[in-house]
Design a protein around this motif. Structure first.
Motif, short mmCIF file in Angstrom:
data_model
loop_
_atom_site.label_atom_id
_atom_site.label_comp_id
_atom_site.label_asym_id
_atom_site.label_seq_id
_atom_site.Cartn_x
_atom_site.Cartn_y
_atom_site.Cartn_z
N VAL A 94 31.10 34.56 25.93
CA VAL A 94 32.13 35.07 26.85
C VAL A 94 31.59 35.13 28.29
CG1 VAL A 94 33.72 36.99 27.28
CG2 VAL A 94 33.05 36.41 24.94
N SER A 95 30.27 35.20 28.46
CA SER A 95 29.69 35.27 29.80
C SER A 95 29.99 34.01 30.62
CB SER A 95 28.18 35.48 29.71
OG SER A 95 27.57 34.42 29.00
N VAL A 96 30.33 32.90 29.93
CA VAL A 96 30.67 31.68 30.67
C VAL A 96 31.92 31.90 31.52
CG1 VAL A 96 31.30 29.25 30.43
CG2 VAL A 96 29.56 30.24 28.94
N LEU A 97 32.89 32.63 30.98
CA LEU A 97 34.10 32.94 31.75
C LEU A 97 33.79 33.79 32.97
CD1 LEU A 97 36.69 33.73 28.92
CD2 LEU A 97 36.72 31.79 30.48
N PHE A 102 35.46 34.03 36.91
CA PHE A 102 35.76 35.32 37.51
C PHE A 102 34.92 35.61 38.74
CE2 PHE A 102 37.06 36.55 32.99
CZ PHE A 102 38.36 36.17 33.23
N PHE A 103 33.64 35.33 38.69
CA PHE A 103 32.78 35.66 39.83
C PHE A 103 33.12 34.84 41.07
CE2 PHE A 103 28.88 34.92 42.29
CZ PHE A 103 28.61 36.21 42.67
N PRO A 104 33.30 33.52 41.00
CA PRO A 104 33.67 32.78 42.23
C PRO A 104 35.02 33.22 42.81
CG PRO A 104 32.84 31.28 40.57
CD PRO A 104 33.05 32.59 39.89
N ILE A 105 36.01 33.47 41.94
CA ILE A 105 37.31 33.89 42.45
C ILE A 105 37.22 35.29 43.08
CG2 ILE A 105 39.70 34.35 41.83
CD1 ILE A 105 38.88 31.42 41.78
N SER A 106 36.45 36.18 42.48
CA SER A 106 36.29 37.52 43.07
C SER A 106 35.59 37.44 44.42
CB SER A 106 35.49 38.40 42.11
OG SER A 106 36.15 38.53 40.87
N PHE A 107 34.63 36.54 44.55
CA PHE A 107 33.97 36.35 45.85
C PHE A 107 34.97 35.84 46.89
CE2 PHE A 107 31.81 33.46 48.79
CZ PHE A 107 30.91 34.35 49.39
N GLY A 108 35.83 34.91 46.50
CA GLY A 108 36.84 34.41 47.43
C GLY A 108 37.82 35.48 47.85
N ILE A 109 38.22 36.36 46.92
CA ILE A 109 39.13 37.45 47.26
C ILE A 109 38.49 38.40 48.26
CG2 ILE A 109 40.32 39.47 46.32
CD1 ILE A 109 40.79 37.89 43.77
N PHE A 236 41.23 24.22 40.04
CA PHE A 236 41.07 23.41 38.83
C PHE A 236 40.45 24.20 37.68
CE2 PHE A 236 41.37 20.15 42.13
CZ PHE A 236 42.33 19.32 41.57
N LEU A 237 39.54 25.12 37.98
CA LEU A 237 38.93 25.89 36.90
C LEU A 237 39.91 26.89 36.30
CD1 LEU A 237 36.08 25.90 35.60
CD2 LEU A 237 36.31 24.47 37.63
N THR A 238 40.77 27.49 37.14
CA THR A 238 41.74 28.42 36.58
C THR A 238 42.88 27.70 35.86
OG1 THR A 238 42.86 28.44 38.75
CG2 THR A 238 41.29 30.23 38.28
N SER A 239 43.18 26.47 36.28
CA SER A 239 44.26 25.72 35.63
C SER A 239 43.80 25.02 34.36
CB SER A 239 44.85 24.70 36.61
OG SER A 239 45.35 25.33 37.77
N TYR A 263 46.53 35.07 21.35
CA TYR A 263 46.46 36.31 22.15
C TYR A 263 45.30 36.24 23.14
CZ TYR A 263 45.57 41.19 23.29
OH TYR A 263 45.33 42.35 23.96
N THR A 264 44.14 35.81 22.67
CA THR A 264 42.97 35.70 23.56
C THR A 264 43.22 34.69 24.67
OG1 THR A 264 41.56 36.22 21.67
CG2 THR A 264 40.49 35.32 23.64
N GLY A 265 43.81 33.56 24.32
CA GLY A 265 44.12 32.57 25.35
C GLY A 265 45.10 33.09 26.38
N GLY A 266 46.12 33.83 25.94
CA GLY A 266 47.07 34.40 26.89
C GLY A 266 46.44 35.40 27.83
N VAL A 267 45.52 36.23 27.30
CA VAL A 267 44.84 37.21 28.16
C VAL A 267 43.97 36.52 29.18
CG1 VAL A 267 43.13 39.06 28.16
CG2 VAL A 267 44.94 39.05 26.45
N VAL A 268 43.24 35.49 28.77
CA VAL A 268 42.37 34.76 29.70
C VAL A 268 43.19 34.08 30.79
CG1 VAL A 268 40.75 32.84 29.90
CG2 VAL A 268 40.52 34.47 28.03
N VAL A 269 44.29 33.47 30.40
CA VAL A 269 45.16 32.81 31.39
C VAL A 269 45.72 33.81 32.38
CG1 VAL A 269 47.34 31.57 31.67
CG2 VAL A 269 45.74 30.86 29.90
N ALA A 270 46.18 34.95 31.90
CA ALA A 270 46.75 35.96 32.79
C ALA A 270 45.71 36.49 33.77
CB ALA A 270 47.34 37.11 31.96
N MET A 271 44.49 36.72 33.30
CA MET A 271 43.45 37.26 34.18
C MET A 271 43.02 36.25 35.22
SD MET A 271 41.16 39.28 31.35
CE MET A 271 39.90 39.70 32.53
N THR A 272 42.79 35.02 34.81
CA THR A 272 42.30 34.01 35.76
C THR A 272 43.36 33.62 36.78
OG1 THR A 272 42.89 32.30 34.15
CG2 THR A 272 40.62 33.08 34.15
#
Length: 391
Positions: A94-97, A102-109, A236-239, A263-272
């Motif tokens: 899970v650390s790959v996600l 998550f980390f690059p997008i959080s840095f951009g925000i 591209f990584l989020t899509s 369910y796991t796929g939906g949660v990951v898609v919603a978060m990213t």
């Protein structure tokens, strides 16, 4: 502004652009504020909290109902079902996600919100410099001059043009720099008002320099975006990221049931996707297409407070004593005050006098001070002081 709209109506491209501007203003919160104002709910704290929660819920639903999110979720479901059908399973940490998405997008925000707050501070500096410049013109001009009124009108046009330019609508750099040149000509007229103005007009020129500096900072935010490589990576990584993790979701479906992988796929898609939506909407804080974009129309509000001084002076608290207190205080002449302070002109400061009272006691008397003795001793002391003054 009317001249600008008339020029836009002449061509088909201008008419199309004008239609986009009108639609943009209706869509955006410039004309309607979506978050509740605290001053509107001073009597009911519970109602204010309910309105705030409702506003946050609407904002979250706005993020979830994006077309890109629905398309990404559809690709994730399709990939998971195909991997589950063909028995394509894989175990991924899970650390790959977290480290890859998550980390690059959080840095951009964080970077985009830093740009947003910097632009807010620049807007505040721009408004304050315009107010200071107007006050200088108002206080330095001669009575009956209209330089302050011209400067107020100029600041209104300048702030309006900067607001349109920052929103990518209707204003050009040539128009803004022409207003800067007009501001310089007004300051030259102010300098010629009186001779004493020449020694203090440099302060007005300094505020003009501050206004130009603030506009250049706004222009940098307008012309330059966040790094395109970071935006491309996030897009591209989020899509495609949930689609690439389809074998892992299929393994979860195989181990715990089909619902677990979906369910796991939906949660990951919603978060990213929601994180990328936040980053994308605040990437340009003035384009007007995000719920948290800046309202550039507030630049013109400061012109309403550029008013001439009131005809009636403000009441000031007097520090002088009242007439009753002056009557109670004994009047003292200038000679008596000098004699009391021991600073009479042409006379040196007297040394302490030694006045004998009797055979066994001696009192040391300072100048202009009466010893604490009986009345006869006081009379003798004053006589001795007067004789010394006469000598």
């Amino acid at each position: 502004m009317d001249k600008l709209l008339s020029n836009l109506r002449r061509t088909s491209r201008g008419a199309k652009k004008l239609k986009e501007v009108k639609h943009h203003r209706i869509y955006h919160r410039y004309t309607r504020r979506h978050e509740p104002a605290r001053e509107s709910y001073l009597g009911s704290n519970l109602l204010f909290q309910a309105k705030t929660i409702l506003m946050l819920l609407v904002s979250f639903v706005h993020l979830l109902l994006g077309l890109r999110l629905l398309m990404t979720f559809g690709l994730c479901v399709l990939g998971t079902l195909l991997c589950y059908h063909y028995q394509l399973f894989i175990e991924l940490p899970v650390s790959v996600l977290a480290s890859g998405i998550f980390f690059p997008i959080s840095f951009g925000i964080s970077f985009t919100f830093t740009r947003r707050e910097t632009l807010l501070q620049t807007m505040a500096d721009l408004k304050s410099s315009c107010v200071y410049l107007y006050l200088c013109c108002r206080d330095f001009q001669n009575p009956g001059s209209d330089i302050a009124d011209k400067m107020k009108s100029l600041c209104a046009r300048l702030l309006h043009s900067i607001g349109l330019y920052s929103m990518h609508h209707g204003s050009s750099l040539r128009e803004i720099y022409f207003l800067f040149e007009e501001m310089t000509q007004l300051l030259i007229q102010l300098r010629a008002e009186s001779d004493w103005v020449r020694s203090v007009v440099s302060r007005a020129y300094q505020y003009r320099r501050f206004i130009i500096n603030d506009f250049e900072r706004i222009r940098i935010t307008h012309d330059y975006r966040t790094p395109s490589t970071l935006r491309a990576y996030g897009l591209f990584l989020t899509s495609l990221g949930p689609l690439l993790f389809s074998p892992y979701f299929a393994k979860l479906s195989h181990d715990f049931g089909l619902w677990a992988g979906l369910y796991t796929g939906g949660v990951v898609v919603a978060m990213t996707m929601t994180l990328f939506y936040i980053y994308e909407e605040n990437e340009d804080p003035c384009d007007g297409f995000g719920r948290d974009n800046l309202d550039m129309d507030i630049l013109n509000q400061v012109v309403e407070f550029m008013v001439p001084p009131s005809e009636e002076p403000m009441p000031q608290q007097s520090h002088q004593p009242s007439s009753q207190q002056q009557q109670q205080q004994p009047s003292q002449s200038r000679k008596e005050r000098k004699k009391r302070n021991g600073d009479s002109r042409g006379k040196k400061r007297r040394s302490p006098n030694v006045i004998p009272l009797d055979e066994n006691s001696v009192i040391i008397q300072m100048p202009n001070q009466v010893p604490n003795v009986n009345e006869d001793s006081q009379a003798e002391a004053w006589d001795a002081i007067q004789e010394e003054d006469e000598r």
